[in-house]
Motif scaffolding. Structure first.
Motif, PDB file in Angstrom:
ATOM      1  N   SER A  38       0.849  -1.190   0.000  1.00 53.24           N
ATOM      2  CA  SER A  38       0.000   0.000   0.000  1.00 53.24           C
ATOM      3  C   SER A  38       0.882   1.236   0.000  1.00 53.24           C
ATOM      4  CB  SER A  38      -0.894   0.026   1.248  1.00 53.24           C
ATOM      5  OG  SER A  38      -1.908  -0.944   1.165  1.00 53.24           O
ATOM      6  N   TRP A  61       0.898   8.699 -10.055  1.00 51.75           N
ATOM      7  CA  TRP A  61       0.525   7.296 -10.201  1.00 51.75           C
ATOM      8  C   TRP A  61       1.036   6.673 -11.491  1.00 51.75           C
ATOM      9  CZ3 TRP A  61      -2.657   5.376 -14.069  1.00 51.75           C
ATOM     10  CH2 TRP A  61      -3.389   6.320 -14.803  1.00 51.75           C
ATOM     11  N   LEU A 100      -3.956  -3.223  -9.580  1.00 51.31           N
ATOM     12  CA  LEU A 100      -4.596  -2.454  -8.521  1.00 51.31           C
ATOM     13  C   LEU A 100      -5.533  -3.353  -7.728  1.00 51.31           C
ATOM     14  CD1 LEU A 100      -5.262   0.284  -7.155  1.00 51.31           C
ATOM     15  CD2 LEU A 100      -7.078   0.545  -8.853  1.00 51.31           C
ATOM     16  N   THR A 120      -6.999  -2.271  -4.244  1.00 50.73           N
ATOM     17  CA  THR A 120      -7.998  -1.349  -3.687  1.00 50.73           C
ATOM     18  C   THR A 120      -7.451   0.073  -3.768  1.00 50.73           C
ATOM     19  OG1 THR A 120      -7.097  -1.535  -1.438  1.00 50.73           O
ATOM     20  CG2 THR A 120      -8.898  -3.040  -2.029  1.00 50.73           C
ATOM     21  N   ALA A 121      -8.358   1.054  -3.730  1.00 49.29           N
ATOM     22  CA  ALA A 121      -7.956   2.458  -3.717  1.00 49.29           C
ATOM     23  C   ALA A 121      -9.028   3.283  -3.021  1.00 49.29           C
ATOM     24  CB  ALA A 121      -7.741   2.976  -5.141  1.00 49.29           C
ATOM     25  N   ALA A 137      -3.596   3.561  -2.188  1.00 50.16           N
ATOM     26  CA  ALA A 137      -3.892   2.403  -3.036  1.00 50.16           C
ATOM     27  C   ALA A 137      -2.989   1.221  -2.693  1.00 50.16           C
ATOM     28  CB  ALA A 137      -3.716   2.761  -4.505  1.00 50.16           C
TER      29      ALA A 137
END
Length: 346
Positions: free
Chosen positions: A195, A224, A241, A243-244, A266
């Motif tokens: 994360s 990003w 990816l 989770t964000a 994220a």
């Protein structure tokens, strides 16, 4: 070291929610394991979340920025006595935080403990935890060092199955060096599961030199898109990816400095896929064999694998599953290029 060791004494001192955002719900096994971690270790890991991938039995795991060792002791239980967990941290101080979970409620004060470094706290409780877990010998170790220079701490090439990190890479000025070192110490098929905080644009000089914004995990945030280019340059598969969630600032002075830039917390997973595993797209069937994920495995934001269900995957995901520790949990069949799923792990 100064910001975390002296200025932050409680979670209410934080000016943003960058590193206390919500993660996916924890399984019962993880909740139970967390309850067995020593109170001082938890207190010194104040307000921090969890970064825990799936399928961990007998794995060797490296935790970058391990703080007082809470996640290491939790993972120690999940990898089992035959697995191993190494924590490395450079911080000396009393506060450690990361992305994932809500802090201790304000009405419950943290226990008071004598001042000592994060690594010292972690080392002090090794015997306690091994006894608590019923292990004959330790399966954890804690090192003082920098995640940009893992070789200086004696970490060898291709020595870990998984590298984890919880909202600390943004604190390293040289992200490329961190990912390069993680790639080096991972075995072929290994995973970096981490994360961190990302920005919607490249940050201005004023933001990047702001002391409080560095401590708040914002001034060191990567644009990003740069994560994708650095990962490719180092040799990793394209980032998946998981989770964000958006970050709120809540401080007018800091908001005025940041301007129209937006931040997100994220979780990504990167894989060290060997060339021999790369082929075309495929069809995969999950066998339901991962503890806590018997019915379905939410692999990332694009792929959820339900037990017994045929799923079309692109060439990148097929290579990841074929080469990683997940290989034994899937039946993988090659198919023609026309049968590829339109989405990738990106």
């Amino acid at each position: 070291q100064d910001y975390y060791g002296k200025e932050l004494q409680k979670s209410e001192d934080l000016k943003t929610n960058a590193c206390v955002t919500s993660a996916r719900p924890l399984s019962k096994a993880v909740r139970d394991a967390l309850e067995r971690v020593h109170e001082e270790v938890v207190a010194r890991y104040y307000g921090c979340g969890l970064v825990i991938p799936e399928c961990l039995a007998s794995c060797r795991i490296l935790d970058l920025g391990s703080g007082s060792g809470r996640d290491c002791y939790l993972l120690s239980q999940l990898v089992g006595e035959q697995g191993h967990v190494t924590g490395i941290d450079m911080t000396e101080g009393q506060v450690r935080r990361g992305a994932g979970a809500s802090p201790r409620p304000p009405s419950i004060p943290p226990p008071s403990f004598p001042s000592s470094s994060q690594v010292e706290v972690a080392k002090k409780h090794i015997a306690y935890h091994m006894d608590k877990f019923g292990y004959q010998k330790p399966n954890v170790e804690f090192l003082q060092g920098y995640m940009e220079k893992l070789g200086d701490a004696g970490l060898a090439d291709e020595s870990y199955d998984i590298v984890i990190s919880n909202c600390v890479i943004n604190l390293a000025p040289d992200k490329r060096a961190v990912l390069r070192e993680a790639y080096r110490v991972l075995k072929p098929g290994g995973e970096m599961y981490f994360s961190d905080v990302y920005a919607s644009q490249r940050l201005s000089e004023a933001v990047r030199k702001h002391r409080v914004l560095w401590g708040e995990c914002l001034a060191g945030a990567l644009y990003w898109r740069d994560l994708y280019s650095i990962a490719e340059e180092v040799g990793f598969s394209p980032p998946c990816l998981v989770t964000a969630s958006p970050i709120s600032i809540g401080d007018k002075e800091l908001e005025s400095i940041i301007g129209d830039c937006r931040f997100v917390s994220a979780t990504f997973r990167l894989f060290k896929v060997p060339g021999s595993s790369r082929a075309g797209p495929g069809q995969v069937i999950y066998n339901g064999g991962i503890m806590g994920h018997e019915q379905e495995l939410v692999f990332d934001a694009n792929f959820t694998f339900k037990e017994g269900e045929v799923v079309d995957v692109d060439a990148e995901m097929a290579a990841i599953l074929r080469s990683s520790r997940f290989a034994e949990e899937f039946l993988i069949r090659a198919v023609g290029a026309n049968a590829a799923a339109p989405q990738g792990c990106c």
